[in-house]
Design an enzyme around this catalytic site. Structure first.
Site, PDB file in Angstrom:
ATOM      1  CB  SER A 153      -2.636   3.107   6.436  1.00  0.00           C
ATOM      2  OG  SER A 153      -1.980   4.294   6.030  1.00  0.00           O
ATOM      3  CE1 TYR A 166      -4.762   3.220   1.270  1.00  0.00           C
ATOM      4  CE2 TYR A 166      -3.732   4.953   2.567  1.00  0.00           C
ATOM      5  CZ  TYR A 166      -3.798   3.630   2.173  1.00  0.00           C
ATOM      6  OH  TYR A 166      -2.897   2.725   2.677  1.00  0.00           O
TER       7      TYR A 166
END
Length: 265
Positions: A153, A166
């Protein structure tokens, strides 16, 4: 067509989103695909085509070949069994796409719980570690290399507000990708990561439906739009193919230019 002809691919988290789109793209290019997830049906609220079909059914409808194997990637024994199932059915493994992931966000760092941290660490870090580890073991046994792709990501490349747990997990995933590439490149095992920004999947449906967030995010990206599943799936096909044979240890951004500048939404 045929860019992955004869290849055997395992894709985790492949019932929905990026994994489902990539599984269909791999199969359309000639790969035999092992679809793995903790549930066979697509998640509700996604943007799936043929949402009434499982990923295997969708692949078969398109003329491809696939099987489903239930697997919780946080359990190493289940990941080991997943690789064994692929080899038992198709004879070998060529591509491991560690796509399974989980998102926790919307809080400041001091507001996250231990449960939030554990969820991101267990799925995003341990899941990718186990998938990489078991694929490497199989590739070394086969003796002719292999290909590992990790779904990271842009959160693995820098900081974002209100998603500390995250980003922490994705940063670990990014360094896992680098370490594996360093250690196994000489064995012909290529390892790369894909780094999307927000894209339209079931996991981001609530953010997409929040029109204030939707507008603010799109305006913050130079290309002025959200990512699509196909954006990630087509890059995954390229990284899985021989066309990318000298790309190794990279973290490829698929972000519409997001990481060219800082933003806050």
């Amino acid at each position: 067509m045929g860019r992955l002809e004869g290849k055997i691919a395992v894709i985790t988290g492949a019932s929905s989103g990026f994994g489902r789109g990539s599984a269909r793209a791999f199969a359309s290019e000639g790969a035999k695909v092992v679809v793995s997830d903790i549930r066979e049906e697509p998640l509700e609220g996604g943007f799936e085509e043929d949402a009434e079909l499982t990923t295997v059914e969708a692949i078969e409808k398109d003329g491809g070949e696939a099987i489903y194997v239930n697997c919780d990637v946080t359990k190493q024994e289940q990941v080991r069994d997943l690789i064994k199932a692929a080899v038992d059915r198709f004879g070998r493994l060529d591509i491991m796409f560690n796509n399974a992931g989980i998102y926790r966000g919307g809080k400041l760092l001091h507001e996250f719980t231990e449960e939030d941290l554990d969820a991101c660490y267990n799925v995003n870090v341990k899941g990718t570690f186990f998938g990489t580890q078991e694929a490497v073991k199989q590739f070394l046994e086969q003796g002719d290399g292999g290909n590992i792709i990790n779904l990271v990501s842009t959160a693995g490349l820098g900081g974002h507000p209100k998603q500390a747990v995250y980003n922490t997990s994705k940063g670990a995933q990014a360094n896992l990708t680098r370490c594996a590439a360093i250690e196994y490149g000489e064995k012909g095992i290529r390892v790369n990561g894909i780094c999307p920004t927000y894209a339209k999947t079931a996991l981001t449906r609530a953010l997409f439906d929040d029109k204030d967030f939707d507008k603010a995010f799109a305006e913050s990206v130079p290309l002025k739009r959200w990512g699509e599943v196909e954006d990630i799936a087509q890059l995954a096909v390229f990284l899985a193919s021989d066309e990318s044979s000298y790309i190794h240890g990279d973290l490829v951004r698929v972000d519409g230019g997001e990481t060219l500048s800082r933003y806050s939404v």
